[in-house]
Motif scaffolding. Structure first.
Motif, PDB file in Angstrom:
ATOM      1  N   ASN A  92       0.806  -1.226   0.000  1.00  0.00           N
ATOM      2  CA  ASN A  92       0.000   0.000   0.000  1.00  0.00           C
ATOM      3  C   ASN A  92       0.839   1.276   0.000  1.00  0.00           C
ATOM      4  O   ASN A  92       0.328   2.357   0.271  1.00  0.00           O
ATOM      5  N   ILE A  93       2.140   1.150  -0.278  1.00  0.00           N
ATOM      6  CA  ILE A  93       2.991   2.327  -0.419  1.00  0.00           C
ATOM      7  C   ILE A  93       3.164   2.587  -1.908  1.00  0.00           C
ATOM      8  O   ILE A  93       3.705   1.757  -2.634  1.00  0.00           O
ATOM      9  N   SER A  94       2.687   3.725  -2.365  1.00  0.00           N
ATOM     10  CA  SER A  94       2.787   4.053  -3.783  1.00  0.00           C
ATOM     11  C   SER A  94       3.719   5.235  -3.973  1.00  0.00           C
ATOM     12  O   SER A  94       4.109   5.910  -3.013  1.00  0.00           O
ATOM     13  N   LYS A  95       4.075   5.514  -5.220  1.00  0.00           N
ATOM     14  CA  LYS A  95       5.020   6.573  -5.539  1.00  0.00           C
ATOM     15  C   LYS A  95       4.415   7.542  -6.543  1.00  0.00           C
ATOM     16  O   LYS A  95       3.488   7.213  -7.272  1.00  0.00           O
ATOM     17  N   ILE A  96       4.956   8.752  -6.574  1.00  0.00           N
ATOM     18  CA  ILE A  96       4.713   9.693  -7.661  1.00  0.00           C
ATOM     19  C   ILE A  96       5.789   9.431  -8.706  1.00  0.00           C
ATOM     20  O   ILE A  96       6.963   9.320  -8.375  1.00  0.00           O
ATOM     21  N   ARG A  97       5.385   9.308  -9.972  1.00  0.00           N
ATOM     22  CA  ARG A  97       6.335   8.877 -11.002  1.00  0.00           C
ATOM     23  C   ARG A  97       6.291   9.783 -12.230  1.00  0.00           C
ATOM     24  O   ARG A  97       5.226  10.230 -12.651  1.00  0.00           O
ATOM     25  N   LEU A  98       7.461  10.027 -12.777  1.00  0.00           N
ATOM     26  CA  LEU A  98       7.619  10.659 -14.086  1.00  0.00           C
ATOM     27  C   LEU A  98       8.317   9.668 -15.005  1.00  0.00           C
ATOM     28  O   LEU A  98       9.359   9.116 -14.649  1.00  0.00           O
ATOM     29  N   THR A  99       7.747   9.462 -16.197  1.00  0.00           N
ATOM     30  CA  THR A  99       8.396   8.633 -17.206  1.00  0.00           C
ATOM     31  C   THR A  99       8.607   9.463 -18.463  1.00  0.00           C
ATOM     32  O   THR A  99       7.674  10.099 -18.953  1.00  0.00           O
ATOM     33  N   VAL A 100       9.843   9.486 -18.954  1.00  0.00           N
ATOM     34  CA  VAL A 100      10.190  10.246 -20.156  1.00  0.00           C
ATOM     35  C   VAL A 100      10.726   9.269 -21.194  1.00  0.00           C
ATOM     36  O   VAL A 100      11.618   8.462 -20.893  1.00  0.00           O
ATOM     37  N   LYS A 101      10.194   9.344 -22.412  1.00  0.00           N
ATOM     38  CA  LYS A 101      10.642   8.465 -23.487  1.00  0.00           C
ATOM     39  C   LYS A 101      10.945   9.300 -24.724  1.00  0.00           C
ATOM     40  O   LYS A 101      10.180  10.180 -25.092  1.00  0.00           O
ATOM     41  N   GLY A 102      12.087   9.020 -25.352  1.00  0.00           N
ATOM     42  CA  GLY A 102      12.452   9.757 -26.549  1.00  0.00           C
ATOM     43  C   GLY A 102      13.749   9.247 -27.133  1.00  0.00           C
ATOM     44  O   GLY A 102      14.240   8.172 -26.789  1.00  0.00           O
ATOM     45  N   THR A 103      14.322  10.059 -28.037  1.00  0.00           N
ATOM     46  CA  THR A 103      15.551   9.689 -28.742  1.00  0.00           C
ATOM     47  C   THR A 103      16.734  10.409 -28.135  1.00  0.00           C
ATOM     48  O   THR A 103      16.694  11.624 -27.921  1.00  0.00           O
ATOM     49  N   ARG A 104      17.797   9.662 -27.870  1.00  0.00           N
ATOM     50  CA  ARG A 104      19.009  10.266 -27.316  1.00  0.00           C
ATOM     51  C   ARG A 104      19.626  11.233 -28.310  1.00  0.00           C
ATOM     52  O   ARG A 104      19.503  11.083 -29.522  1.00  0.00           O
ATOM     53  N   ILE A 105      20.362  12.176 -27.759  1.00  0.00           N
ATOM     54  CA  ILE A 105      21.006  13.190 -28.582  1.00  0.00           C
ATOM     55  C   ILE A 105      22.149  12.563 -29.391  1.00  0.00           C
ATOM     56  O   ILE A 105      22.753  11.577 -28.985  1.00  0.00           O
ATOM     57  N   ASN A 106      22.442  13.154 -30.555  1.00  0.00           N
ATOM     58  CA  ASN A 106      23.585  12.711 -31.352  1.00  0.00           C
ATOM     59  C   ASN A 106      24.879  12.926 -30.563  1.00  0.00           C
ATOM     60  O   ASN A 106      24.947  13.839 -29.738  1.00  0.00           O
ATOM     61  N   PRO A 107      25.937  12.124 -30.785  1.00  0.00           N
ATOM     62  CA  PRO A 107      26.036  11.087 -31.819  1.00  0.00           C
ATOM     63  C   PRO A 107      25.554   9.719 -31.345  1.00  0.00           C
ATOM     64  O   PRO A 107      25.744   8.730 -32.019  1.00  0.00           O
TER      65      PRO A 107
END
Length: 444
Positions: A340-355
């Motif tokens: 019963n212990i929950s968290k606040i979450r941020l999820t980020v998805k994308g493309t890494r910077i070059n190179p």
């Protein structure tokens, strides 16, 4: 083996596997492993509910069997590297019933129970997010970062999804490396000081303290918000106006929520922060809860830092400036042991910077998850001054806002027009529709 070499090998392996393995084969293995999401898919008008997928996940915790010291003379590049505090680190190999994990820590007398909990927390969060990726038929990330703080201990984990791509029986075990360290503030002269917490004593409108930008509230409430941010890098970052470098300002795209919890204000800022060093976006999280502040990148000694380790692991997290980035902010997600212990979450998805092109997912957690009523928001801001160069100055710091696909749960967000709310400060909204908002900050 030293950590730098280990990480270089991991990243090289990920990139090599990405080249060598046909995409269709990777996706087939991934889909088979996480077929759970297929049964939760509903009609296209409603969409896929992340929380339904998460709540339906069955997670099998790993059991630790041994913890062996490998070396204790390696200095980790922790955020306290430049302020002279002790940064000696011990390197362990933690052997679990499902695999091994490299553990690096500056915490004396770390226990096997703590390591077990941290590894299982990370693996559980990764499994939840991977199931969502499968259900939505998204690209499998090449690399995953997981970050967490309880306010005293911080962790940063790296997971190599080459295991997922090549092994359908990974048995809920993804983490290959864990950094554990005590909560230490960054030095004021640290290179990330551009990301200082903004003052709350400013007379600027709430949300734009020592800054300017665009803020919009959604009419809906729900357990999570998802948004896509595309092609809106800060402009004129390399310019200097009146002796002040534009790179010294903070540039943000973020979402979040505010409400009341335990009779106190609850405020979160969750999204992207521009890194002038890496010339890309990095995950940003700040949670104000129960009179305590959890935050990525704080130079304020009163602020609890979420564990972002400044080494090769962290430096690979910068996202490209023009490709789409998806951010999802949850006001509550369940923990791995169902206590019963929950968290606040941020999820980020994308493309890494070059190179180093490739897909990367960062999962950051802090605070305690809540089911209270909240107001969801989206913002694009420039912070760090009360006296910015005028927008008529062609060298002034600027940034555009470009949000699309904004949803609260599975419902497209609609925007509040409540009288008296200041939504634009030295900025203007150029387009607004359900689930979409664009604008310009500090443009003439």
């Amino acid at each position: 083996m030293k950590k730098r070499t280990l990480l270089a090998m991991i990243l090289s392996l990920v990139m090599c596997l990405g080249i060598a393995m046909p995409t269709w084969a990777a996706e087939e293995i991934f889909t088979n492993q996480y077929s759970i999401g297929q049964d939760l898919q509903v009609n296209a008008e409603v969409g896929i509910d992340n929380i339904s997928i998460i709540n339906d996940i069955t997670f099998e915790p790993a059991e630790i069997s041994s913890l062996e010291v490998v070396d204790d003379d390696y200095n980790l590049l922790l955020p306290n590297e430049k302020n002279g505090q002790n940064d000696d680190e011990i390197h362990y190999i933690a052997t679990f019933d499902k695999g091994t994990v490299d553990v690096y820590t500056t915490v004396n007398n770390i226990t096997t129970t703590e390591i077990t909990n941290f590894v299982n927390m990370a693996n559980n969060a990764i499994k939840q997010e991977m199931a969502i990726i499968s259900a939505k038929d998204e690209t499998v990330p090449d690399f995953i970062l997981y970050q967490y703080t309880d306010g005293y201990i911080q962790i940063s984990c790296g997971a190599d999804t080459a295991n997922t791509r090549n092994n359908a029986n990974v048995d809920d075990f993804y983490v290959t490396q864990v950094d554990i360290f005590e909560n230490i503030a960054l030095d004021n002269n640290e290179e990330l000081s551009v990301n200082d917490i903004v003052s709350t004593q400013s007379t600027a409108p709430e949300g734009f303290e020592q800054g300017m930008g665009i803020r919009q509230f959604a009419n809906e409430d729900g357990q999570y918000l998802t948004a896509i941010i595309t092609n809106c890098p800060p402009l004129n970052v390399d310019k200097t106006v009146n002796g002040v470098a534009n790179s010294s300002y903070g540039y943000y795209h973020y979402v979040g929520f505010k409400g009341r919890y335990n009779n106190m204000d609850l405020i979160t800022d969750m999204g992207l922060l521009y890194s002038p060093d890496d010339k890309g976006w990095k995950p940003y999280l700040k949670v104000n809860q129960n009179d305590k502040v959890y935050m990525l990148y704080s130079a304020d000694p009163k602020v609890e830092n979420v564990g972002y380790v400044k080494d090769e692991l962290g430096q690979k997290a910068a996202y490209g400036m023009t490709s789409p980035i998806t951010i999802t902010a949850y006001k509550t997600v369940p923990s791995y042991n169902n206590n019963n212990i929950s968290k606040i979450r941020l999820t980020v998805k994308g493309t890494r910077i070059n190179p180093r092109e490739g897909n990367i997912m960062c999962i950051s957690e802090a605070g305690t998850g809540v089911n209270v009523t909240v107001k969801w928001k989206v913002l694009t801001t420039i912070t760090g001054s009360k006296n910015f160069p005028a927008p008529s100055n062609s060298s002034a710091p600027r940034i555009e806002m470009n949000y699309s696909g904004v949803k609260i749960g599975t419902k497209t967000a609609t925007w509040s027009t409540k009288s008296g709310e200041i939504t634009e400060y030295h900025a203007r909204i150029t387009h607004k529709d359900d689930g979409e908002i664009q604008g310009k900050v500090n443009f003439s």
